[in-house]
Design a protein around this motif. Sequence first.
Motif, PDB file in Angstrom:
ATOM      1  N   VAL A 129     -55.416 -63.752 -17.213  1.00  0.00           N
ATOM      2  CA  VAL A 129     -53.981 -63.884 -16.980  1.00  0.00           C
ATOM      3  C   VAL A 129     -53.758 -65.172 -16.200  1.00  0.00           C
ATOM      4  N   VAL A 130     -52.778 -65.953 -16.642  1.00  0.00           N
ATOM      5  CA  VAL A 130     -52.488 -67.220 -15.982  1.00  0.00           C
ATOM      6  C   VAL A 130     -51.111 -67.158 -15.327  1.00  0.00           C
ATOM      7  N   CYS A 131     -50.964 -67.896 -14.243  1.00  0.00           N
ATOM      8  CA  CYS A 131     -49.698 -68.007 -13.525  1.00  0.00           C
ATOM      9  C   CYS A 131     -48.986 -69.252 -14.059  1.00  0.00           C
ATOM     10  N   LEU A 132     -47.764 -69.074 -14.566  1.00  0.00           N
ATOM     11  CA  LEU A 132     -47.019 -70.166 -15.188  1.00  0.00           C
ATOM     12  C   LEU A 132     -45.718 -70.467 -14.459  1.00  0.00           C
ATOM     13  N   ALA A 133     -45.383 -71.757 -14.406  1.00  0.00           N
ATOM     14  CA  ALA A 133     -44.075 -72.185 -13.911  1.00  0.00           C
ATOM     15  C   ALA A 133     -43.080 -72.073 -15.059  1.00  0.00           C
ATOM     16  N   GLU A 134     -41.797 -72.238 -14.753  1.00  0.00           N
ATOM     17  CA  GLU A 134     -40.767 -72.165 -15.790  1.00  0.00           C
ATOM     18  C   GLU A 134     -40.992 -73.193 -16.897  1.00  0.00           C
ATOM     19  N   SER A 135     -41.654 -74.300 -16.563  1.00  0.00           N
ATOM     20  CA  SER A 135     -41.943 -75.345 -17.544  1.00  0.00           C
ATOM     21  C   SER A 135     -43.013 -74.914 -18.546  1.00  0.00           C
ATOM     22  N   GLY A 136     -43.713 -73.815 -18.231  1.00  0.00           N
ATOM     23  CA  GLY A 136     -44.799 -73.354 -19.093  1.00  0.00           C
ATOM     24  C   GLY A 136     -46.154 -73.900 -18.673  1.00  0.00           C
ATOM     25  N   ARG A 137     -46.195 -74.679 -17.630  1.00  0.00           N
ATOM     26  CA  ARG A 137     -47.454 -75.232 -17.130  1.00  0.00           C
ATOM     27  C   ARG A 137     -48.088 -74.267 -16.129  1.00  0.00           C
ATOM     28  N   ALA A 138     -49.401 -74.245 -16.133  1.00  0.00           N
ATOM     29  CA  ALA A 138     -50.133 -73.402 -15.185  1.00  0.00           C
ATOM     30  C   ALA A 138     -49.944 -73.936 -13.767  1.00  0.00           C
ATOM     31  N   VAL A 139     -49.755 -72.996 -12.820  1.00  0.00           N
ATOM     32  CA  VAL A 139     -49.616 -73.346 -11.400  1.00  0.00           C
ATOM     33  C   VAL A 139     -50.505 -72.423 -10.585  1.00  0.00           C
ATOM     34  N   ARG A 140     -50.880 -72.897  -9.395  1.00  0.00           N
ATOM     35  CA  ARG A 140     -51.719 -72.089  -8.506  1.00  0.00           C
ATOM     36  C   ARG A 140     -51.029 -70.763  -8.170  1.00  0.00           C
ATOM     37  N   ILE A 141     -51.826 -69.728  -8.091  1.00  0.00           N
ATOM     38  CA  ILE A 141     -51.317 -68.428  -7.660  1.00  0.00           C
ATOM     39  C   ILE A 141     -51.040 -68.536  -6.158  1.00  0.00           C
ATOM     40  N   PRO A 142     -49.823 -68.198  -5.716  1.00  0.00           N
ATOM     41  CA  PRO A 142     -49.523 -68.267  -4.278  1.00  0.00           C
ATOM     42  C   PRO A 142     -50.509 -67.412  -3.469  1.00  0.00           C
ATOM     43  N   ALA A 143     -50.839 -67.887  -2.281  1.00  0.00           N
ATOM     44  CA  ALA A 143     -51.845 -67.230  -1.437  1.00  0.00           C
ATOM     45  C   ALA A 143     -51.504 -65.766  -1.155  1.00  0.00           C
ATOM     46  N   ASP A 144     -50.225 -65.456  -0.901  1.00  0.00           N
ATOM     47  CA  ASP A 144     -49.856 -64.076  -0.594  1.00  0.00           C
ATOM     48  C   ASP A 144     -50.041 -63.171  -1.814  1.00  0.00           C
ATOM     49  N   ILE A 145     -49.769 -63.706  -3.001  1.00  0.00           N
ATOM     50  CA  ILE A 145     -49.946 -62.938  -4.236  1.00  0.00           C
ATOM     51  C   ILE A 145     -51.437 -62.739  -4.507  1.00  0.00           C
ATOM     52  N   ARG A 146     -52.214 -63.790  -4.315  1.00  0.00           N
ATOM     53  CA  ARG A 146     -53.674 -63.709  -4.484  1.00  0.00           C
ATOM     54  C   ARG A 146     -54.256 -62.624  -3.578  1.00  0.00           C
ATOM     55  N   GLN A 147     -53.800 -62.573  -2.337  1.00  0.00           N
ATOM     56  CA  GLN A 147     -54.301 -61.579  -1.374  1.00  0.00           C
ATOM     57  C   GLN A 147     -53.987 -60.155  -1.833  1.00  0.00           C
ATOM     58  N   LYS A 148     -52.823 -59.961  -2.419  1.00  0.00           N
ATOM     59  CA  LYS A 148     -52.452 -58.628  -2.916  1.00  0.00           C
ATOM     60  C   LYS A 148     -53.283 -58.255  -4.136  1.00  0.00           C
ATOM     61  N   LEU A 149     -53.546 -59.216  -5.018  1.00  0.00           N
ATOM     62  CA  LEU A 149     -54.321 -58.933  -6.228  1.00  0.00           C
ATOM     63  C   LEU A 149     -55.746 -58.506  -5.919  1.00  0.00           C
ATOM     64  N   VAL A 150     -56.349 -59.123  -4.901  1.00  0.00           N
ATOM     65  CA  VAL A 150     -57.761 -58.816  -4.614  1.00  0.00           C
ATOM     66  C   VAL A 150     -57.987 -57.382  -4.151  1.00  0.00           C
ATOM     67  N   THR A 151     -56.897 -56.657  -3.906  1.00  0.00           N
ATOM     68  CA  THR A 151     -57.008 -55.223  -3.604  1.00  0.00           C
ATOM     69  C   THR A 151     -57.761 -54.505  -4.724  1.00  0.00           C
ATOM     70  N   PHE A 152     -57.600 -55.004  -5.955  1.00  0.00           N
ATOM     71  CA  PHE A 152     -58.209 -54.357  -7.114  1.00  0.00           C
ATOM     72  C   PHE A 152     -59.448 -55.110  -7.615  1.00  0.00           C
ATOM     73  N   GLN A 153     -60.049 -55.937  -6.735  1.00  0.00           N
ATOM     74  CA  GLN A 153     -61.249 -56.675  -7.149  1.00  0.00           C
ATOM     75  C   GLN A 153     -62.457 -55.776  -7.157  1.00  0.00           C
ATOM     76  N   GLN A 154     -63.269 -55.980  -8.154  1.00  0.00           N
ATOM     77  CA  GLN A 154     -64.482 -55.179  -8.371  1.00  0.00           C
ATOM     78  C   GLN A 154     -65.526 -55.496  -7.330  1.00  0.00           C
TER      79      GLN A 154
END
Length: 133
Positions: A108-133
């Motif tokens: 899954v990629v994080c996209l800006a409105e332009s359709g270009r890939a952008v870095r996942i914000p740090a706060d979002i990244r921290q929430k996602l890692v809750t489900f890291q294997q």
Amino acid sequence: MTHHFTCRVYYEDTDLAGIVYHANYLKFIERARSEMVREAGISQSALKAEQGIVFAVRRMEMDFIAPARFEDDLRVETCLTGVKGASFDLEQVVWRGDERIYAAQVQVVCLAESGRAVRIPADIRQKLVTFQQ
């Protein structure tokens, strides 16, 4: 931590042979991914409205192991297997009881409105890692 999502196979999910039509597995795992992100505390609509970014599937590899059938109770297990700058990887497995019937590796990629890939914000990244294997 692994996220668990349950669903039942309805008649509309099946084909003429009475088994789940292959494209419907994508619906099952999409719902599971959406619920995992939501349970991680991320509102995808707020992310779009406030930061102008969205998540989109970039790549997927699937393995159809055994057919699911009408009225089967299924469990989708989703776990984060990696996070990069602008993307994250998931393993999603569909189970019928103790039988593994479908598996997917999803990027899954994080996209800006332009359709270009952008870095996942740090706060979002921290929430996602809750489900890291």
